[in-house]
Design a protein around this motif. Structure first.
Motif, short mmCIF file in Angstrom:
data_model
loop_
_atom_site.label_atom_id
_atom_site.label_comp_id
_atom_site.label_asym_id
_atom_site.label_seq_id
_atom_site.Cartn_x
_atom_site.Cartn_y
_atom_site.Cartn_z
N LEU A 147 0.75 -1.23 0.03
CA LEU A 147 -0.18 0.05 0.07
C LEU A 147 0.90 1.18 -0.03
O LEU A 147 0.66 2.25 -0.63
CB LEU A 147 -0.63 -0.03 1.22
N ARG A 188 3.85 1.62 -0.88
CA ARG A 188 4.35 2.03 -2.55
C ARG A 188 3.55 2.61 -3.35
O ARG A 188 3.75 3.11 -4.22
CB ARG A 188 5.08 0.65 -2.89
N ILE A 189 2.41 1.97 -3.36
CA ILE A 189 1.26 2.27 -4.28
C ILE A 189 0.97 3.82 -4.04
O ILE A 189 0.94 4.57 -5.04
CB ILE A 189 -0.17 1.61 -4.12
N GLN A 190 0.76 4.31 -2.81
CA GLN A 190 0.47 5.49 -2.49
C GLN A 190 1.61 6.65 -2.88
O GLN A 190 1.52 7.52 -3.67
CB GLN A 190 0.31 5.85 -0.80
N GLY A 243 3.96 5.58 -5.29
CA GLY A 243 4.10 5.52 -6.61
C GLY A 243 3.07 6.53 -7.43
O GLY A 243 3.19 6.75 -8.51
N MET A 244 1.91 6.39 -6.84
CA MET A 244 0.73 7.32 -7.62
C MET A 244 1.12 8.80 -7.78
O MET A 244 1.22 9.39 -8.85
CB MET A 244 -0.47 7.13 -6.67
#
Lengths: 540, 113
Positions: free
Chosen positions: A162, A164-166, A168-169
């Motif tokens: 999560l 990394r997603i945050q 990365g976005m």
């Protein structure tokens, strides 16, 4: 001339080799990670050898003016794309290959197995990096930037969780927007000058009419915004610390290099456009770079002071180093630039080692295996990579402590390692460069650099004390490959310090060449294409 | 014609900027796409605006002023392809984020009320 000498083709190898290897690795099943790793490693070793060969050729008088030109697809220079290697390019290629090798070895036992396509993405990223260093065409630079970024998007998300997603976005959104700025800048420059070849551009800048010169300045400024977003100048670099802190360790180390690409591209383009021979436009924007660099330094120093965990600290360390470099480019007299490049070498190596080290340091603390659990679920990898436990090398704690101290010394610029040599020579060059009384901005810059070093040493010491001297430190278990990659990066920093004299000689030659933009124009535009003699292939 | 093109590029780019400042990922990606369309038009216009002139010269000895500049058209083509690829990549990422965080906010979590 019916064909090129084979050594001339070495120029294109750093782009083609990772492309081919990366593509070959895609269909290989993720479970055959030994094969994947070996191919990736072979590619990195070859890249390193080629980069060193190019460096020797550029410095050894193999080409006139130390500039090698390769006409892609045999198109004459302003029309086709030319790859150019000079001393600085060769140095950056060697740096890239060295760090890539260390990072790949580091990720051998763990990180390349937690997600798919790590090795392919890694190779594509190398392709983008090498291409961005080699190319002499602005639009081609855009293409290589995109290759590098697209691979980095995948890599930032590597080990999907999560956090990394945050991060990365935001990272991806910012870079997509910056790419659009890049395109606007490139097309404005084309509209003003009618060419995108850097060597050709630098020859044309002086003869532009006032209308076109105005357009060129706007275009170059917009382009600079794109580079500075990558290079994390304040206020464009807010994305950096979060992304660094959330990326996995090997990816973080490569991101350190990517930040430097922004600075490198800026240096290249700016010296070509507004360096020597730019006429009335000469020195445009250099002062703004100095101011921006100083603001970045200040931002980095405050951020470093305020951050608690290692990843963020490394991120702000990268911001400080970018700020210093940008301010140095703003001052780019030859002596200052050489010291700046030395600083770039030392800080990049140390930051990369530090990014890798942070992950190992985290292992001393009570284990938080949440990250791996999520990854495993997301990818359903059947045979789990063994936990980060390996052979318990005796004295791991001592090894980690010493490496940490060495990295901290280089990052903060304390004696006796490379960081100190770099800062000392920078101060010397800054003071020597000013004719007459030293201007206030130079004093301010030096003050900020000292303050940045102080903030770095305070926060790194805080981290070190909290980690190594804390109660209940678990004996960390390292893989041999992890220790060897960090150890070699740290040893390189030490070597850089010991060989400072010869490195400086090389860098002085590199910057002297860099500042003579007329040489580039002559070499690139004067490069003859290969003439095919009709019927020559038929001859025995 | 220049004025019409300039205004439309401006309007599209401006809408894109407004959209990327919105908090939802769908708005963000729509904004990025609009901005990339505007940029593509912009690059196209940087080769100057011509009507009814082909971009490709048939023989070497012709008057170049009779032909449109082919380079920006080539650049636009490349930019479209790259923009398309990166947008697709971002879409995948958006879907992943939606699945993992259960929210389509750009921060990956709903803002606290």
């Amino acid at each position: 001339m019916n064909s090129l000498h084979w050594s001339q083709h070495l120029l294109v190898v750093p782009v083609l080799l990772p492309l081919i290897v990366g593509a070959l690795l895609i269909p290989v099943n993720q479970k055959r990670y030994v094969l994947k790793f070996s191919l990736g490693l072979a590619s990195c070793v070859m890249l390193w050898a080629v980069a060193v060969a190019l460096l020797l050729m550029a410095d050894g008088g193999h080409w006139p003016a130390g500039i090698g030109v390769y006409l892609a697809a045999n198109w004459v220079a302003p029309f086709g794309i030319a790859l150019v290697v000079d001393r600085l390019t060769a140095l950056m290629l060697v740096l890239t290959a060295t760090i890539a090798l260390a990072v790949l070895v580091f990720s051998a036992r763990r990180w390349d197995r937690v997600g798919v396509s790590f090795h392919s993405l890694f190779q594509f990223m190398l392709m983008g990096l090498n291409g961005a260093f080699l190319t002499n065409d602005l639009f081609n630079l855009f293409v290589f930037f995109e290759v590098m970024l697209a691979a980095s998007y995948g890599l930032v998300l590597h080990g999907y969780n999560l956090r990394r997603i945050q991060a990365g976005m935001q990272y991806i959104a910012i870079n997509l927007a910056a790419s659009l700025l890049f395109l606007i800048g490139v097309s404005l420059i084309y509209a003003a000058t009618g060419t995108l070849n850097l060597a050709d551009l630098s020859g044309r800048v002086a003869s532009l009419g006032p209308q076109d010169a105005w357009l060129l300045q706007i275009g170059a400024t917009v382009l600079a915004l794109a580079f500075l977003t990558k290079g994390a100048m304040w206020p464009l670099g807010f994305w950096l610390p979060t992304t660094y802190a959330s990326a996995s360790a090997p990816v973080g180390a490569m991101l350190v290099l990517m930040t430097k690409v922004g600075v490198y591209a800026l240096l290249r383009v700016w010296l070509a456009l507004f360096g020597e021979g730019a006429g009335a436009l000469g020195q445009f924007g250099f002062f703004a770079l100095t101011l921006g660099g100083m603001a970045t330094l200040l931002f980095g120093a405050i951020g470093m002071w305020a951050s608690q965990d290692g990843g963020r600290m490394a991120g702000f360390g990268a911001v400080i180093s970018s700020g210093t470099l940008l301010a140095v480019i703003g001052h780019s007299g030859s002596g200052v630039l050489a010291s700046g490049l030395y600083y770039l070498l030392g800080s990049t190596l140390a930051m990369a080692a530090f990014m890798l080290l942070i992950e190992l340091i985290e292992r001393i603390r009570p284990p938080g295996a949440a990250l791996l659990a999520i990854t495993m679920e997301a990818f359903a990898i059947e045979d789990k990579p063994e936990d980060p436990v390996g052979v318990g090398i005796p004295g791991t704690l001592a090894f980690l402590g010493l490496s940490f101290a060495a990295c901290a010394l280089v990052i903060a610029g304390m004696p006796p390692l490379a960081g100190f040599v770099a800062k000392f020579s920078l101060f010397h060059a800054l003071l020597a460069a000013a004719p007459g009384p030293v201007p206030a901005t130079t004093w301010l810059l030096m003050g900020l650099m000292v303050a940045g070093g102080l903030a770095a040493i305070i926060s790194l010491m805080r981290l070190g004390v909290r980690t190594f001297w804390a109660a209940g430190v678990t004996m960390p278990r390292l893989q041999f490959t992890e220790a060897i990659s960090i150890g070699s990066l740290v040893m390189l920093c030490v070597l850089l310090t010991m060989q400072a004299g010869s490195v400086f000689d090389y860098l002085n030659r590199a910057t002297e060449g860099l500042l003579r933009s007329k040489d580039y124009t002559q070499r690139v535009l004067g490069e003859p294409p290969v003439q095919r003699v009709p019927g020559a292939e038929l001859r025995p | 014609m220049e004025l019409v093109l300039a205004i439309s590029v401006g309007v599209v780019f401006g809408s894109g900027i407004w959209l990327i400042l919105r908090p939802r990922t769908f708005q963000l990606i729509t904004g990025l796409m609009l901005m990339s369309y505007a940029v593509n038009l912009f690059i196209f216009a940087m080769g100057r605006l011509w009507v009814g002139k082909p971009p490709i010269t048939p023989t070497p000895d012709v008057d170049p002023s009779l032909f449109a500049d082919p380079l920006p058209q080539g650049l636009v083509l490349t930019a479209i392809v790259i923009g398309f690829a990166t947008t697709a990549l971002y879409l995948v990422m958006m879907i992943g984020a939606r699945g993992l965080s259960g929210s389509d906010h750009v921060d990956g979590e709903e803002p606290r009320q």
